[in-house]
Design a protein around this motif. Sequence first.
Motif, PDB file in Angstrom:
ATOM      1  N   PRO A   1       0.827  -1.220   0.000  1.00 16.07           N
ATOM      2  CA  PRO A   1       0.000   0.000   0.000  1.00 16.07           C
ATOM      3  C   PRO A   1       0.855   1.261   0.000  1.00 16.07           C
ATOM      4  CG  PRO A   1      -0.002  -1.031   2.165  1.00 16.07           C
ATOM      5  CD  PRO A   1       0.695  -1.988   1.254  1.00 16.07           C
ATOM      6  N   ARG A   2       0.314   2.305  -0.590  1.00 18.88           N
ATOM      7  CA  ARG A   2       1.007   3.585  -0.642  1.00 18.88           C
ATOM      8  C   ARG A   2       0.807   4.382   0.651  1.00 18.88           C
ATOM      9  NH1 ARG A   2       2.233   5.456  -6.051  1.00 18.88           N
ATOM     10  NH2 ARG A   2       1.987   3.709  -7.492  1.00 18.88           N
ATOM     11  N   GLN A   3      -0.172   3.985   1.432  1.00 13.31           N
ATOM     12  CA  GLN A   3      -0.411   4.645   2.713  1.00 13.31           C
ATOM     13  C   GLN A   3      -0.927   3.613   3.700  1.00 13.31           C
ATOM     14  OE1 GLN A   3      -2.574   8.311   2.454  1.00 13.31           O
ATOM     15  NE2 GLN A   3      -2.866   8.503   4.669  1.00 13.31           N
ATOM     16  N   PHE A   4      -0.402   3.628   4.916  1.00 16.73           N
ATOM     17  CA  PHE A   4      -0.845   2.710   5.964  1.00 16.73           C
ATOM     18  C   PHE A   4      -0.424   3.287   7.310  1.00 16.73           C
ATOM     19  CE2 PHE A   4       3.236   1.442   4.240  1.00 16.73           C
ATOM     20  CZ  PHE A   4       4.046   1.329   5.353  1.00 16.73           C
ATOM     21  N   GLY A   5      -1.283   3.086   8.310  1.00 11.35           N
ATOM     22  CA  GLY A   5      -0.984   3.623   9.631  1.00 11.35           C
ATOM     23  C   GLY A   5      -0.651   5.102   9.571  1.00 11.35           C
ATOM     24  N   ASP A   6       0.494   5.468  10.132  1.00  7.14           N
ATOM     25  CA  ASP A   6       0.940   6.859  10.142  1.00  7.14           C
ATOM     26  C   ASP A   6       1.891   7.144   8.982  1.00  7.14           C
ATOM     27  OD1 ASP A   6       1.078   9.454  11.216  1.00  7.14           O
ATOM     28  OD2 ASP A   6       2.939   8.998  12.281  1.00  7.14           O
ATOM     29  N   TRP A   7       1.992   6.216   8.051  1.00  8.38           N
ATOM     30  CA  TRP A   7       2.952   6.344   6.963  1.00  8.38           C
ATOM     31  C   TRP A   7       2.262   6.580   5.621  1.00  8.38           C
ATOM     32  CZ3 TRP A   7       8.035   6.463   8.205  1.00  8.38           C
ATOM     33  CH2 TRP A   7       8.412   5.949   9.462  1.00  8.38           C
ATOM     34  N   LYS A   8       2.866   7.449   4.820  1.00 13.04           N
ATOM     35  CA  LYS A   8       2.376   7.641   3.454  1.00 13.04           C
ATOM     36  C   LYS A   8       3.570   7.769   2.511  1.00 13.04           C
ATOM     37  CE  LYS A   8       1.858  12.695   3.803  1.00 13.04           C
ATOM     38  NZ  LYS A   8       0.928  13.828   3.654  1.00 13.04           N
TER      39      LYS A   8
ATOM     40  N   HIS B   1       9.347  -0.387  13.589  1.00  8.51           N
ATOM     41  CA  HIS B   1       7.990   0.160  13.675  1.00  8.51           C
ATOM     42  C   HIS B   1       7.355   0.237  12.293  1.00  8.51           C
ATOM     43  CE1 HIS B   1       4.618   2.771  14.634  1.00  8.51           C
ATOM     44  NE2 HIS B   1       5.061   3.635  13.732  1.00  8.51           N
ATOM     45  N   PHE B   2       8.126   0.692  11.326  1.00  3.42           N
ATOM     46  CA  PHE B   2       7.632   0.779   9.951  1.00  3.42           C
ATOM     47  C   PHE B   2       7.252  -0.610   9.418  1.00  3.42           C
ATOM     48  CE2 PHE B   2       8.457   0.346   5.420  1.00  3.42           C
ATOM     49  CZ  PHE B   2       7.746   1.390   4.868  1.00  3.42           C
ATOM     50  N   ALA B   3       8.131  -1.590   9.637  1.00  4.82           N
ATOM     51  CA  ALA B   3       7.877  -2.943   9.139  1.00  4.82           C
ATOM     52  C   ALA B   3       6.628  -3.546   9.777  1.00  4.82           C
ATOM     53  CB  ALA B   3       9.090  -3.836   9.391  1.00  4.82           C
ATOM     54  N   HIS B   4       6.458  -3.346  11.086  1.00  2.00           N
ATOM     55  CA  HIS B   4       5.264  -3.861  11.760  1.00  2.00           C
ATOM     56  C   HIS B   4       3.997  -3.209  11.199  1.00  2.00           C
ATOM     57  CE1 HIS B   4       7.847  -5.224  15.336  1.00  2.00           C
ATOM     58  NE2 HIS B   4       7.261  -6.297  14.851  1.00  2.00           N
ATOM     59  N   SER B   5       4.053  -1.911  10.973  1.00  2.00           N
ATOM     60  CA  SER B   5       2.890  -1.210  10.427  1.00  2.00           C
ATOM     61  C   SER B   5       2.559  -1.712   9.030  1.00  2.00           C
ATOM     62  CB  SER B   5       3.161   0.303  10.384  1.00  2.00           C
ATOM     63  OG  SER B   5       3.336   0.824  11.689  1.00  2.00           O
ATOM     64  N   LEU B   6       3.588  -1.924   8.219  1.00  2.00           N
ATOM     65  CA  LEU B   6       3.366  -2.403   6.860  1.00  2.00           C
ATOM     66  C   LEU B   6       2.784  -3.807   6.856  1.00  2.00           C
ATOM     67  CD1 LEU B   6       3.598  -2.301   3.803  1.00  2.00           C
ATOM     68  CD2 LEU B   6       6.014  -2.928   4.021  1.00  2.00           C
TER      69      LEU B   6
ATOM     70  N   GLY C   1      -0.153 -11.341   0.938  1.00  2.00           N
ATOM     71  CA  GLY C   1       0.958 -10.402   0.885  1.00  2.00           C
ATOM     72  C   GLY C   1       1.965 -10.658   1.988  1.00  2.00           C
ATOM     73  N   ARG C   2       1.463 -10.934   3.200  1.00  2.00           N
ATOM     74  CA  ARG C   2       2.366 -11.249   4.313  1.00  2.00           C
ATOM     75  C   ARG C   2       3.176 -12.500   4.016  1.00  2.00           C
ATOM     76  NH1 ARG C   2       1.587  -9.271   9.521  1.00  2.00           N
ATOM     77  NH2 ARG C   2       2.111 -11.311  10.390  1.00  2.00           N
ATOM     78  N   ARG C   3       2.548 -13.494   3.406  1.00  2.00           N
ATOM     79  CA  ARG C   3       3.269 -14.734   3.086  1.00  2.00           C
ATOM     80  C   ARG C   3       4.434 -14.449   2.150  1.00  2.00           C
ATOM     81  NH1 ARG C   3       3.919 -18.394  -0.702  1.00  2.00           N
ATOM     82  NH2 ARG C   3       2.507 -17.365  -2.154  1.00  2.00           N
ATOM     83  N   HIS C   4       4.204 -13.595   1.176  1.00  2.57           N
ATOM     84  CA  HIS C   4       5.285 -13.273   0.242  1.00  2.57           C
ATOM     85  C   HIS C   4       6.408 -12.499   0.925  1.00  2.57           C
ATOM     86  CE1 HIS C   4       3.796 -14.847  -3.499  1.00  2.57           C
ATOM     87  NE2 HIS C   4       2.625 -14.238  -3.360  1.00  2.57           N
ATOM     88  N   ILE C   5       6.062 -11.638   1.884  1.00  7.12           N
ATOM     89  CA  ILE C   5       7.060 -10.780   2.515  1.00  7.12           C
ATOM     90  C   ILE C   5       7.843 -11.492   3.612  1.00  7.12           C
ATOM     91  CG2 ILE C   5       7.405  -8.678   3.878  1.00  7.12           C
ATOM     92  CD1 ILE C   5       6.812  -8.173   0.939  1.00  7.12           C
ATOM     93  N   ILE C   6       7.182 -12.300   4.440  1.00  7.26           N
ATOM     94  CA  ILE C   6       7.890 -12.926   5.570  1.00  7.26           C
ATOM     95  C   ILE C   6       7.777 -14.437   5.616  1.00  7.26           C
ATOM     96  CG2 ILE C   6       7.795 -10.888   7.051  1.00  7.26           C
ATOM     97  CD1 ILE C   6       5.376 -12.103   8.457  1.00  7.26           C
ATOM     98  N   GLY C   7       7.136 -15.036   4.611  1.00  5.27           N
ATOM     99  CA  GLY C   7       7.013 -16.494   4.612  1.00  5.27           C
ATOM    100  C   GLY C   7       5.820 -16.973   5.417  1.00  5.27           C
ATOM    101  N   MET C   8       5.715 -18.278   5.564  1.00  9.03           N
ATOM    102  CA  MET C   8       4.543 -18.894   6.206  1.00  9.03           C
ATOM    103  C   MET C   8       4.449 -18.601   7.696  1.00  9.03           C
ATOM    104  SD  MET C   8       2.615 -20.282   4.009  1.00  9.03           S
ATOM    105  CE  MET C   8       1.568 -21.356   4.983  1.00  9.03           C
TER     106      MET C   8
END
Length: 230
Positions: free
Chosen positions: A44-51, A205-210, A218-225
């Motif tokens: 996503p281009r924006q999530f939580g407090d991040w854009k 913090h950024f990684a957790h928010s993402l 999407g989570r599976r692709h980023i961090i595995g099962m």
Amino acid sequence: MKRSLHYLYVCLTMLAAAGLANALKPTEMLADQGPKVDLETMIPRQFGDWKMEQDIGQLMVNPEVQAKVDRIYSQTLSRTYINGNGERVMLAIAYGGNQSDSMAVHKPEVCYPAQGFQLLNNREDAFSTGQGDIPIKRLVAKQGGRIEPITYWTTMGDMAVMSSSVKWKLEQIKYGLTGKIPDGLLFRISSLQSDEGAAYRLQDHFAHSLLGALTPEGRRHIIGMIGQGV
């Protein structure tokens, strides 16, 4: 006569070994099974407090390095995000449908020095996903007055595993024995600040928010099962 038979035996053995190696050569691409990965829509281009902020080119990659990356990966994504406090995190993801030896991930330990950076720190660490830890690397790159702490990890198939490690090789063998060629990615985040500890806290913090904003796939692709609680 005995010598001729010996040579014949050696030749037949070599041919049999070559045939077996060819028969066991993985041919089935895991990337061809299931939905295609599209980093642009997955992240996503924006999530939580991040854009997402317009790319301001914090790391210019030289053409030779970029050409190598393009050969290794089928997709790359590079963005800069900013939060409400004005803190910035640079995100780079590279996805490849073939994580065999000839298409191994292009690590920041190689990429940054190729850009003229000096690596001041390079250590292994673990990142807590909330459902288990995954292995990561923490680096600090320096070029002139620019200091850039970096966090990155890599995946192979459905597992987060550091490239070039024994576990990485074992995963390659496991897939190879089933005739499958795993996909994988490199996930890298970094920020420009001299306080290494503060930088890594910001990046975590950024990684957790993402991760919290991603779909289960999407989570599976980023961090595995492990992100699926498996």
